[in-house]
Write an enzyme that holds these catalytic residues in place. Sequence first.
Site, mmCIF file in Angstrom:
data_model
loop_
_atom_site.group_PDB
_atom_site.id
_atom_site.type_symbol
_atom_site.label_atom_id
_atom_site.label_comp_id
_atom_site.label_asym_id
_atom_site.label_seq_id
_atom_site.Cartn_x
_atom_site.Cartn_y
_atom_site.Cartn_z
ATOM 1 N N ASP B 53 0.820 -1.216 0.000
ATOM 2 C CA ASP B 53 0.000 0.000 0.000
ATOM 3 C C ASP B 53 0.852 1.263 0.000
ATOM 4 O OD1 ASP B 53 -2.430 -1.391 0.072
ATOM 5 O OD2 ASP B 53 -2.377 -1.559 2.265
ATOM 6 N N TYR B 111 6.815 -9.927 7.256
ATOM 7 C CA TYR B 111 6.620 -8.487 7.414
ATOM 8 C C TYR B 111 7.096 -8.041 8.791
ATOM 9 C CZ TYR B 111 3.381 -8.093 3.398
ATOM 10 O OH TYR B 111 2.827 -8.061 2.153
#
Lengths: 247, 247
Positions: B53, B111
């Site tokens: 994003d 992540y």
Amino acid sequence: MRNIRLMIEYDGTRYLGWQRLGDSDKTIQGKIENILTQMTRTKVEIIGSGRTDAGTHARGQIANFKTDSKMALSEMIEFLNRYLPQDIVVKNMEEVPERFHARYNAEGKKYSYYVWHEVIPSAFERNYSFHYSEKLDFDLMNEACHKMMGTHDFIGFSSLKKTKKSTTRTIDELSIQKEGSLIHFTFVGDGFLHKMVRILMGTLLEIGSGSMELEAIDEVFEHKVRSDAGMTVPAQGLFLDEVYYRE
Amino acid sequence: MRNIRLMIEYDGTRYLGWQRLGDSDKTIQGKIENILTQMTRTKVEIIGSGRTDAGTHARGQIANFKTDSKMALSEMIEFLNRYLPQDIVVKNMEEVPERFHARYNAEGKKYSYYVWHEVIPSAFERNYSFHYSEKLDFDLMNEACHKMMGTHDFIGFSSLKKTKKSTTRTIDELSIQKEGSLIHFTFVGDGFLHKMVRILMGTLLEIGSGSMELEAIDEVFEHKVRSDAGMTVPAQGLFLDEVYYRE
């Protein structure tokens, strides 16, 4: 009048440096003074421990200002951090005796310089280090650090022209640490001339990579000629970490 | 046709995210494709392991592209890093079998999410962490991590509407480490739905600060209702660290 001392952290990337330049909105001092002036509704001037160049960062810049305002320190720090841009942060504020002067009373400073020592650059360290990929001899650089430490006339390692003021300074610590792909250089001393850390750094790297002799350091101390020293490394690798005052 | 795999690092601050949007110059994929197209003088499309994003960073995004170019890989990487903006860096390139597909072959991802856990913000971490100063119960957050780990239908922890595709995923690791003033959350799993890491993070923080019950996690797994989960934390604390492929 209250005398208030601030500790300030800033990311210097977007700024022309610490010192206010006319009405420019692009200096750290100018930004902070503008907010303090709004806050107290009287013109405020702040005194920094010293200037930092365009692109140079600070984790512990010290400044002070005088004010008649009766506002609590906790409210002041909240006001400042709400209205300052996010790349300038006031870490703490305290009330100090009226005679405290951030520049005149500073007895020493600690700086860090970071080198990104890889062939491939770093997307994250680009504004916070100097990308230098030459092979480096750490033993030679450590010897060079030892030559630089102590009390010397550092004018040849500065951007200054001849001056009547003393250009003798004492470096108490100059050390090198590897932190992953970064090399972290630490400088502690009683004061640093303009661009002195960056020219010492350039000299260390040129000695480490073999493009300059170790003995060049002695010559710069003896002949005091800037062009005999190494390059001036970029400002973005430099951090003002701490300013020392007598308790 | 050669099939070439890239590992890419980027600071997502200035970008609208990974995925190309028309002719916009503000996506990572678009930037890299433009340079590759210049380099090979034929239109190149790259396939990423997945989207990130706006504002999200990557230390190890993987992508591949096909080309007829005969250029050496070492020249390609030099060309790319010379012409890409400094906040996008190609860390390495290698030639892979023609069937390699960066998205279809990805078997897992890692992540990191960073929280700046202090009352006073950080000038340096502002684009790389979420500033959250509520008191946190780490024991409770660790319990919450354990509930989240394993195989579940994560649709309630995502921004997805009902879908025919499976929304079942497995989280193999979810751990919390304090690193000074930063809290570092690590997520390893076989895949993550859109906004899943950021919603799991928001849920962990709301449980840690006491504004949500530990049992809420079971309810989200059971009833699959997004609004029962925690907030979506900001993208700037999120880093895609690694993409896993079978050897």
